[in-house]
Design an enzyme around this catalytic site. Sequence first.
Site, PDB file in Angstrom:
ATOM      1  CG  ASP A 166      -1.756   1.007   1.545  1.00  0.00           C
ATOM      2  OD1 ASP A 166      -2.772   1.066   0.375  1.00  0.00           O
ATOM      3  OD2 ASP A 166      -1.803   1.933   2.236  1.00  0.00           O
TER       4      ASP A 166
ATOM      5  CD  GLU B  70      -2.221   2.247  -3.582  1.00  0.00           C
ATOM      6  OE1 GLU B  70      -3.506   2.842  -3.863  1.00  0.00           O
ATOM      7  OE2 GLU B  70      -1.548   2.353  -2.689  1.00  0.00           O
TER       8      GLU B  70
HETATM    9  C1  NOJ Z   1      -4.490   3.209  -0.878  1.00  0.00           C
HETATM   10  C2  NOJ Z   1      -5.596   2.057  -0.425  1.00  0.00           C
HETATM   11  O1  NOJ Z   1      -5.868   1.479  -1.946  1.00  0.00           O
HETATM   12  C3  NOJ Z   1      -6.735   2.810  -0.155  1.00  0.00           C
HETATM   13  O2  NOJ Z   1      -7.776   2.360   0.093  1.00  0.00           O
HETATM   14  C4  NOJ Z   1      -6.258   3.333   1.081  1.00  0.00           C
HETATM   15  O3  NOJ Z   1      -7.448   4.515   1.795  1.00  0.00           O
HETATM   16  C5  NOJ Z   1      -5.025   4.262   1.046  1.00  0.00           C
HETATM   17  N1  NOJ Z   1      -3.986   3.544   0.546  1.00  0.00           N
HETATM   18  C6  NOJ Z   1      -4.689   4.545   2.536  1.00  0.00           C
HETATM   19  O4  NOJ Z   1      -3.776   3.456   2.957  1.00  0.00           O
END
Ligand code: NOJ
Length: 553
Positions: free
Chosen positions: A216, A277
Amino acid sequence: MAQLEQSATSGSEWWRSAVIYQIYPRSFADASGDGIGDLPGITSRLDDLKSLGIDAIWLSPFMTSPQKDAGYDVADYRDVDPLFGTLADFDAMLQAAHARGIRVIVDLVPNHSSDQHVWFQQALKAAPGSPERARYIFRDGRGENGELPPNNWESVFGGSMWERVTEADGTPGQWYLHIFDVSQPDFDWTNEEVREEFRSILRFWLDRGVDGFRVDVAHGLIKAEGLPDYTPDASADSMGGGEEDVPYWGQDGVHDIYRDWHRVLAEYDGDRALCGEAWLPTLQRTALWVRPDEMHQTFNFPYMMTAWDADALRDVIRESLDEFGRVGAPSTWVLSNHDVIRHASRLALTADSPQGDGIGPRSAGKPDPVIGLSRGRAATTLMLALPGSAYLYQGEELGLPEAMEIPDEFRQDPTWFRSNGERYGRDGCRVPLPWTASGTAFGFNDTGASWLPQPAEWARFARDAEETQPDSTLNLYRALLTERRARKLGTGTLVWEDTDASAVAFRRGDLHVIANLSDAPIELGEDVTFVIRSEPFTGTALPANTAAWFTRA
Ligand code: NOJ
């Protein structure tokens, strides 16, 4: 257009060509009946995923969490939240998935923890300058009495990126940094103790047998020295920045962390993988995440955010294969996830921004559902013919649209609260799945409870209803995945084909692939034999908003 060959990088690791299905556990299947999906629910539906034909699943967070950001606020990285079950339920799910040949990737959230994490609770009680505070980013405020935040950064969810704490003696004290919600304090990744803790968390899940991690906010862990003020320019996107350097996104120091993690994963057998991500403004920068000693994959967000436009789509596919190929990595492809408007709605948006701030009852210019679904099916038909690894998001195989009429009182996304209802946020793509047209909560559970309301018209998207319709979206996805596997389309060469300017067309061996992004049919010629059509049609003219796989006599 001249013919140009492009290859997906060779290599036999499973993740180079895998189709990975994202499970958003709270909305997938609910065995306990409390209205929130859970791990036993996932286990009970693995056969449905097997029959869909995917290679792996990625689970959004199910670890202990107060759920202020749907689990992306982790309080204990080594346990399962009771909402979702127990560690034993996780082990049972993992074993059942592996027994079916399905690999399992879990979500790791290293940029921030929950404010309920024991480390953060200790930091609040400890003094400024203490080792407990040094695990997070605490700073004195500006102004005469420290009453102003340390800099001008704005949270992704709205408002300041800083929150002031009250010290143990009751006086107003230091501020801590939170890129996201106030309940999600950022770790300080310059602190070796934080690094060691995450190596240990990786090992905890690797020892249990997971096949990899989706990381993440992989581009956010390192902040620029001195935390300089930054005001986004007009080109900036809240998750990735724009043209210029952003002091909290994509800083160079972040790459050392993934080199370190790469070495940890390499200690384990079976090609374990890291998928980042990382929202970065260009594919050139995105590819830096997957150099040979770093992550294995990273999400291709520039592809996901490309509007329904033939030139733009051709360009992003070509550039993806070039840029990832240059560093020896496969490209990934993705059209939907739990943070963006479902692509069966998004691709019919007419606004400039394909993502926007979510869609709700008062939004202007809602997408046309018929055009959206056609484009969604065509886009997937094109995507699943591309070399590399593809990500699917639960429910897209049913053609689910964005849920656009969720009443305000049900909304749960922190974006909605932190923007005082100005931005609808992401609830519309997170509504629990319809499994049966007539069951309670459409078969999501047997009590009828659902943490977000399911639209009544979703009966027609229910899995059991689509099973029996030959032309359903579910059967289209199955056919695409079967044929992709049989023809090994996840690896190999793509040859671009000369075509109508408003189409995207390429060849994979003897298989021709074309998507029509115009408003008019495109005649393909008398010698075509269709393998798959994204919509049923007769004759050899490809209708607007349709894609096909075919061979020529
Ligand atoms: C990316 C995640 O996909 C999202 O859902 C989340 O709110 C943020 N990161 C914070 O962790």
